[in-house]
Motif scaffolding. Sequence first.
Motif: not given
Length: 240
Positions: A45, A48, A51-54, A89-90, A92, A98-99
């Motif tokens: 968790q 993440f 950045e959003t991971q593809p 789910t990301p 914080d 991780r992009s």
Amino acid sequence: MPAAAHRADATGTYVLRLRGHRMRSSKTPIRTVACVVGLGLMFVQAAFAAETQPIRFNAADQTAAKAVMLKAADLGAGWKGGATKPDLTPDDACAMKRSDLVLTGAARSEFTAPGAMVSSESNVLQSPGMVATEWRRSTGNAAYMACIRKEYLTADEPNVKVISFKPAAFPKLTQYSVRYRMIADFGKPGSSTRLVVDMILLGQGRTEVMLTVWAPYADRATTDRAERRLAQIVVGRIRA
């Protein structure tokens, strides 16, 4: 990581729900149990956060991720559970890039028994180089691990006191292998229960595996032996 919900049943016994499975506790406030479980499953968790991971799932890698997972037959009598949906789910918490790490397969399983829980989670990335990069940015990054440790030690859930979080020796079963152990007391002072929560991270080829085990602190020697056996099982199933 898995969401945990809780309620009290008709008898007043607390019931912990983890992806549809239940574990009862007649002595411990369930919010505390949920906190400990959540802390023990924080690594992915937190990763993440920046950045959003593809995510580009494909059938072959989804099959490979599912094949690695622990199954009921691996645990023996007294355990309940099975496959659950991985929660991507990301969060914080601790930032990590991780992009550029493409996720092509993911799976999770979870099992409970009186006073204990075991979960397995597998991610398949697009290339072995991506696994190496993620390992270097996470467990190989002192600043990242310091952030993770701080998150654990400063958790502010009621009736939870995290005693320690640090690496614990574990056999090198794969190219990348490490275990972290958290010890925590939960419950009111004078009637608290001490738990050990072990997070075993394994990486080989394009596959990453995380085993999370929580059990009574007094049973840690037995837990150690069980963890080694379970880790050997999942490593033997890695195909990607």
